[in-house]
Scaffold this active site. Structure first.
Site: not given
Ligand code: HEM
Length: 326
Positions: A66-67, A94, A192, A252
């Site tokens: 996000h940064d 955020n 994810h 993984d």
């Molecule tokens: C492809 C587009 C992406 C979308 C639409 C997206 C969207 C989201 C959303 C909606 C969440 C959940 C937020 C919540 O409800 O608490 C999430 C969690 C997460 N995203 Fe993504 N994301 C994307 C790409 C990425 C990328 C590129 C990374 C890192 C390289 C990433 C890493 C993560 C991680 C690790 C979580 C879990 C965070 C936690 O456990 O609190 N995401 N993402």
């Protein structure tokens, strides 16, 4: 992996990290004379943080993403709002970010060892890499020398982060605006494999999805039934769901197995299977026979993302505290 490939992989990643040097002026060993043990200090703190709370690996990786997607990797996501402006961290997408206090803790250690030297943007980039390593994922070299921005805007964050309902054409467009291609999209979505999500990020898929369907037809119906038990309504914020059920603390390839079985949690995850341009990669990695390939791809895409839009040289500043400009 063959012994030869095992030898070539770190060399290839080093070349990739270096190849961005000319463009971004980042350098491997940037702090070798000013703070030579910066990576060791970050690693030591990260080991403590992740062993106390393994579920923080995902949030710390997400903070870096996000940064980088808003104003480049300049630690703008870490700045608090001020009386006159609402910062990125207070934008809707955020509000579910976590891990800020861990960044402050690591930065304080670095400041004690090397005052006014290492940027918050570099600290966060190393922390994200170490979060992946400590979750049993790949290691990649991080070129350093990022400087910290002085501007953080909630409006920019709301406009520039990819939405969870995005399809491949929309996500490709957003990724392209950050210097990332279709492959980076399908590879980085593999992040994810770590972490959890709140209902509002996916509950539209369970209730009143469209005029034709109550639930999203691209979502496995058994899985939808399970999700509904955790997620009673569209805006139920009380429960968290694992994005890679069964191994959400381990980096993984099982995320791709879930997606290939129509069990991706967000529409953006499911889209990687329904869209022909990304389906092949999902299905290939889902076999479990190409884990090394995914690890290498992920490392390469993280290096690209981490070098996007950075401030260098005399730009920006080295913040003393990550949540406030100097
Ligand atoms: C492809 C587009 C992406 C979308 C639409 C997206 C969207 C989201 C959303 C909606 C969440 C959940 C937020 C919540 O409800 O608490 C999430 C969690 C997460 N995203 Fe993504 N994301 C994307 C790409 C990425 C990328 C590129 C990374 C890192 C390289 C990433 C890493 C993560 C991680 C690790 C979580 C879990 C965070 C936690 O456990 O609190 N995401 N993402």
């Amino acid at each position: 992996m063959t012994p030869c490939a095992a030898l070539l992989l770190p060399v290839a990643l080093l070349l990739l990290a270096h190849s961005c040097v000319a463009v971004a002026q980042l350098e491997i060993g940037y702090y070798s004379r000013t703070c030579h043990n910066v990576e060791a200090i970050v690693r030591e703190e990260m080991e403590k943080i992740i062993s106390a709370a393994p579920s923080l690996a995902g949030p710390l990786l997400r903070l870096h993403f996000h940064d980088c997607f808003v104003r480049g990797c300049d630690a703008s996501v870490l700045l608090n709002s001020t009386k006159s402006s609402l910062a990125e961290m207070d934008a809707d997408p955020n509000k579910s970010l976590r891990g800020f206090s861990s960044v402050d803790r690591v930065k304080a250690k670095i400041e004690a060892a090397c005052p006014n030297t290492v940027s918050c943007a570099d600290v966060l980039t190393i922390m994200a890499r170490d979060a992946v390593v400590l979750a049993k994922g790949p290691f990649w070299p991080v070129a350093l020398g990022r400087r910290d921005g002085r501007v953080s805007s909630a409006t920019e964050a709301a406009n520039e982060l990819p939405p969870s309902f995005g399809d491949v054409p929309l996500l490709t467009k957003i990724f392209a605006s950050k210097g990332l291609n279709l492959k980076d999209l399908v590879v980085l979505s593999g992040a994810h494999t770590l972490g959890t999500a709140h209902c509002p990020s996916f509950a539209n898929r369970l209730y009143n999805f469209s005029s034709a369907y109550t639930a999203d037809p691209s979502l496995d119906s058994e899985y939808a039934k399970n999700l509904k038990m955790r997620c009673k309504s569209v805006d139920d914020k009380s429960m968290l769901s694992e994005m890679d059920p069964g191994s959400y603390k381990t980096f993984d390839t099982s995320y791709y197995r879930h997606v290939s079985k129509r069990r991706g949690l967000f529409q953006s995850d499911a889209a990687l299977l329904t869209d022909a341009s990304t389906r092949g990669y999902v299905q290939r990695i889902a076999t479990g026979k190409f884990d090394d390939e995914f690890f290498r791809d992920f490392s390469e895409s993280m290096i690209k993302m981490g070098n996007f839009g950075v401030l260098t040289g005399a730009e920006g500043e080295i913040r003393k505290k990550c949540y406030i400009v100097n």
